[in-house]
Design an enzyme around this catalytic site. Structure first.
Site, PDB file in Angstrom:
ATOM      1  N   GLU A 106       0.961  -3.491  16.994  1.00 54.42           N
ATOM      2  CA  GLU A 106      -0.353  -3.428  17.655  1.00 54.42           C
ATOM      3  C   GLU A 106      -1.297  -4.472  17.080  1.00 54.42           C
ATOM      4  O   GLU A 106      -1.020  -5.042  16.031  1.00 54.42           O
ATOM      5  CB  GLU A 106      -0.966  -2.046  17.409  1.00 54.42           C
ATOM      6  CG  GLU A 106      -0.175  -0.942  18.063  1.00 54.42           C
ATOM      7  CD  GLU A 106      -0.610   0.436  17.608  1.00 54.42           C
ATOM      8  OE1 GLU A 106      -1.540   0.531  16.775  1.00 54.42           O
ATOM      9  OE2 GLU A 106      -0.012   1.401  18.092  1.00 54.42           O
TER      10      GLU A 106
ATOM     11  N   HIS B 187      -1.569   1.501  -4.208  1.00 53.35           N
ATOM     12  CA  HIS B 187      -1.929   2.918  -4.063  1.00 53.35           C
ATOM     13  C   HIS B 187      -1.049   3.835  -4.916  1.00 53.35           C
ATOM     14  O   HIS B 187      -0.929   5.017  -4.620  1.00 53.35           O
ATOM     15  CB  HIS B 187      -1.867   3.331  -2.582  1.00 53.35           C
ATOM     16  CG  HIS B 187      -2.923   2.647  -1.750  1.00 53.35           C
ATOM     17  ND1 HIS B 187      -2.911   2.626  -0.379  1.00 53.35           N
ATOM     18  CD2 HIS B 187      -4.041   1.966  -2.117  1.00 53.35           C
ATOM     19  CE1 HIS B 187      -3.976   1.956   0.074  1.00 53.35           C
ATOM     20  NE2 HIS B 187      -4.667   1.538  -0.961  1.00 53.35           N
TER      21      HIS B 187
ATOM     22  N   GLN C  99       0.854  -1.200   0.000  1.00 55.23           N
ATOM     23  CA  GLN C  99       0.000   0.000   0.000  1.00 55.23           C
ATOM     24  C   GLN C  99       0.882   1.239   0.000  1.00 55.23           C
ATOM     25  O   GLN C  99       0.391   2.356  -0.070  1.00 55.23           O
ATOM     26  CB  GLN C  99      -0.871   0.014   1.265  1.00 55.23           C
ATOM     27  CG  GLN C  99      -1.848  -1.136   1.333  1.00 55.23           C
ATOM     28  CD  GLN C  99      -2.376  -1.306   2.748  1.00 55.23           C
ATOM     29  OE1 GLN C  99      -3.381  -0.696   3.125  1.00 55.23           O
ATOM     30  NE2 GLN C  99      -1.712  -2.118   3.552  1.00 55.23           N
TER      31      GLN C  99
ATOM     32  N   CYS D  30      -4.647  14.239 -20.066  1.00 55.41           N
ATOM     33  CA  CYS D  30      -4.375  13.132 -20.999  1.00 55.41           C
ATOM     34  C   CYS D  30      -3.990  11.847 -20.279  1.00 55.41           C
ATOM     35  O   CYS D  30      -3.768  10.833 -20.916  1.00 55.41           O
ATOM     36  CB  CYS D  30      -3.281  13.522 -22.000  1.00 55.41           C
ATOM     37  SG  CYS D  30      -1.641  13.655 -21.262  1.00 55.41           S
TER      38      CYS D  30
ATOM     39  N   ASP E 146       6.158   4.704  -1.434  1.00 52.80           N
ATOM     40  CA  ASP E 146       7.492   5.272  -1.238  1.00 52.80           C
ATOM     41  C   ASP E 146       8.600   4.664  -2.104  1.00 52.80           C
ATOM     42  O   ASP E 146       9.722   5.193  -2.141  1.00 52.80           O
ATOM     43  CB  ASP E 146       7.875   5.194   0.254  1.00 52.80           C
ATOM     44  CG  ASP E 146       7.812   3.776   0.829  1.00 52.80           C
ATOM     45  OD1 ASP E 146       8.049   2.808   0.091  1.00 52.80           O
ATOM     46  OD2 ASP E 146       7.538   3.642   2.041  1.00 52.80           O
TER      47      ASP E 146
ATOM     48  N   CYS F 121       2.498  21.493 -15.062  1.00 50.56           N
ATOM     49  CA  CYS F 121       1.635  21.131 -16.190  1.00 50.56           C
ATOM     50  C   CYS F 121       2.318  20.125 -17.104  1.00 50.56           C
ATOM     51  O   CYS F 121       3.539  20.104 -17.225  1.00 50.56           O
ATOM     52  CB  CYS F 121       1.309  22.375 -17.012  1.00 50.56           C
ATOM     53  SG  CYS F 121       0.108  23.400 -16.191  1.00 50.56           S
TER      54      CYS F 121
HETATM   55  P1  OAD Z   1      -1.287   2.814   8.951  1.00 44.07           P
HETATM   56  O1  OAD Z   1      -0.580   4.031   9.393  1.00 44.07           O
HETATM   57  O2  OAD Z   1      -2.766   2.828   8.970  1.00 44.07           O
HETATM   58  O3  OAD Z   1      -0.811   1.587   9.834  1.00 44.07           O
HETATM   59  C1  OAD Z   1       0.539   1.342  10.090  1.00 44.07           C
HETATM   60  C2  OAD Z   1       0.626   0.110  10.974  1.00 44.07           C
HETATM   61  O4  OAD Z   1       2.001  -0.214  11.152  1.00 44.07           O
HETATM   62  C3  OAD Z   1       0.023   0.288  12.365  1.00 44.07           C
HETATM   63  O5  OAD Z   1      -0.907  -0.770  12.592  1.00 44.07           O
HETATM   64  C4  OAD Z   1       1.225   0.207  13.310  1.00 44.07           C
HETATM   65  O6  OAD Z   1       0.906  -0.467  14.525  1.00 44.07           O
HETATM   66  C5  OAD Z   1       2.215  -0.599  12.497  1.00 44.07           C
HETATM   67  N1  OAD Z   1       3.636  -0.311  12.768  1.00 44.07           N
HETATM   68  C6  OAD Z   1       4.199   0.891  13.018  1.00 44.07           C
HETATM   69  N2  OAD Z   1       5.540   0.762  13.123  1.00 44.07           N
HETATM   70  C7  OAD Z   1       5.816  -0.548  12.913  1.00 44.07           C
HETATM   71  C8  OAD Z   1       7.032  -1.316  12.880  1.00 44.07           C
HETATM   72  N3  OAD Z   1       8.237  -0.766  13.063  1.00 44.07           N
HETATM   73  N4  OAD Z   1       6.937  -2.649  12.642  1.00 44.07           N
HETATM   74  C9  OAD Z   1       5.716  -3.233  12.466  1.00 44.07           C
HETATM   75  N5  OAD Z   1       4.553  -2.565  12.481  1.00 44.07           N
HETATM   76  C10 OAD Z   1       4.599  -1.246  12.695  1.00 44.07           C
HETATM   77  O7  OAD Z   1      -0.710   2.451   7.499  1.00 44.07           O
HETATM   78  P2  OAD Z   1      -1.377   1.544   6.359  1.00 44.07           P
HETATM   79  O8  OAD Z   1      -2.038   0.354   6.917  1.00 44.07           O
HETATM   80  O9  OAD Z   1      -0.332   1.359   5.337  1.00 44.07           O
HETATM   81  O10 OAD Z   1      -3.677   5.279   1.779  1.00 44.07           O
HETATM   82  O11 OAD Z   1      -2.469   2.534   5.798  1.00 44.07           O
HETATM   83  C11 OAD Z   1      -3.217   2.160   4.691  1.00 44.07           C
HETATM   84  C12 OAD Z   1      -3.499   3.344   3.817  1.00 44.07           C
HETATM   85  O12 OAD Z   1      -4.079   4.394   4.591  1.00 44.07           O
HETATM   86  C13 OAD Z   1      -2.262   3.998   3.205  1.00 44.07           C
HETATM   87  O13 OAD Z   1      -1.803   3.357   2.046  1.00 44.07           O
HETATM   88  C14 OAD Z   1      -2.761   5.373   2.899  1.00 44.07           C
HETATM   89  C15 OAD Z   1      -3.485   5.658   4.190  1.00 44.07           C
HETATM   90  O14 OAD Z   1      -4.482   6.608   4.123  1.00 44.07           O
HETATM   91  C16 OAD Z   1      -3.794   6.265   0.913  1.00 44.07           C
HETATM   92  O15 OAD Z   1      -3.123   7.278   0.984  1.00 44.07           O
HETATM   93  C17 OAD Z   1      -4.814   5.995  -0.144  1.00 44.07           C
END
Ligand code: OAD
Length: 242
Positions: free
Chosen positions: A204, A108, A90, A119, A93, A136
């Site tokens: 978590e 994503h 997701q 376009c 980066d 642009c």
């Molecule tokens: P989140 O920020 O929602 O979740 C990150 C998760 O990583 C959390 O559950 C943390 O507990 C866990 N975490 C943090 N540090 C960690 C580590 N060192 N090792 C293991 N786990 C760790 O991120 P995503 O699930 O990626 O979408 O979020 C999904 C989507 O929501 C993203 O792609 C983005 C966002 O809005 C868009 O922008 C469309």
């Protein structure tokens, strides 16, 4: 994990946390300080493109300093060692590719590309940056960052490959994702219901934790390399013996 040779992995922002990139949810999460509807939606972009571009410029500048961590590197090695391996992310980066992963399903999109609103052409090398003026395209249309925003469809071909891999794999890892955003959040459930061994690596609990076979409450940078070593130990040994 012995005998599990069709592996699918879903990663989220948590895998890049140890590379210095912020996650979205939780106390320190980006969406706790900023409003997603302003920064990550077409409505937000139309209302204030300057703000959206400034934010993506900022994220690109943070990313320019970021390096893949041991979790990204372990997944790249896993891809080379495993007969069938699908990496679904997701994240926008590009750190998986920087670590050497060759095939990455970017659900994503990518922050490293721009897309033209008129376009739809995408530009990936050295994306034009915002410098006080909305960039642009050569056709005259406005450029936007090549990521998927809230309310937008995910790239269809990428999503269908991700569904297929989650259905067919025999080992599924969910790494550093809050499992809160659909359709990505349905992939671990699909893998579980299709009979795969499912392992969640997350500091978590998430909505997926209940149905994961194992929840490893550990940092991705420690747990993913350890799992890869365990997997390669039992599977490389098994293949050497046959
Ligand atoms: P989140 O920020 O929602 O979740 C990150 C998760 O990583 C959390 O559950 C943390 O507990 C866990 N975490 C943090 N540090 C960690 C580590 N060192 N090792 C293991 N786990 C760790 O991120 P995503 O699930 O990626 O979408 O979020 C999904 C989507 O929501 C993203 O792609 C983005 C966002 O809005 C868009 O922008 C469309």
């Amino acid at each position: 994990m012995a005998g599990k040779r069709n592996v699918a992995v879903l990663t989220g922002a948590g895998i890049s946390a140890e590379s210095g990139l912020g996650t979205f949810r939780g106390k320190e999460g980006i969406w706790n300080k900023m409003r997603p509807e302003e920064l990550a939606s077409m409505e937000g972009f139309m209302a204030n493109p300057e703000l959206v571009w400034e934010w993506y410029n900022y994220r690109r500048s943070v990313l320019a300093e970021a390096k893949p961590n041991p979790a990204h590197h372990a997944l790249a090695k896993w891809e080379s060692a495993c007969p069938k391996f699908t990496l679904i992310t997701q994240n926008v980066d590009g750190l998986h590719q920087m670590a050497g992963s060759k095939s990455v399903l970017e659900l994503h999109g990518s922050i490293k590309i721009n897309r033209c609103l008129s376009c739809a052409q995408e530009s990936s090398d050295e994306p034009v940056r915002y410098e006080g003026k909305i960039p642009c395209c050569s056709c005259g249309g406005r450029l936007r960052p090549g990521v998927v925003w809230f309310g937008e469809m995910l790239p269809e071909a990428v999503l269908s490959q991700a569904f297929r891999a989650s259905t067919e794999c025999d080992l599924f890892l969910a790494v550093g994702t809050s499992a809160a955003v659909y359709p990505a959040a349905s992939l671990p459930e699909i893998a579980f219901e299709s009979g795969a061994l499912t392992i969640e690596i997350n500091l978590e609990h998430t909505p997926f934790t209940e149905s994961a076979h194992f929840h490893l409450a550990a940092q991705a940078g420690l747990a993913v390399p350890a799992l890869y070593h365990a997997w390669s130990h039992c599977n490389m040994t098994a293949s050497n013996n046959t």
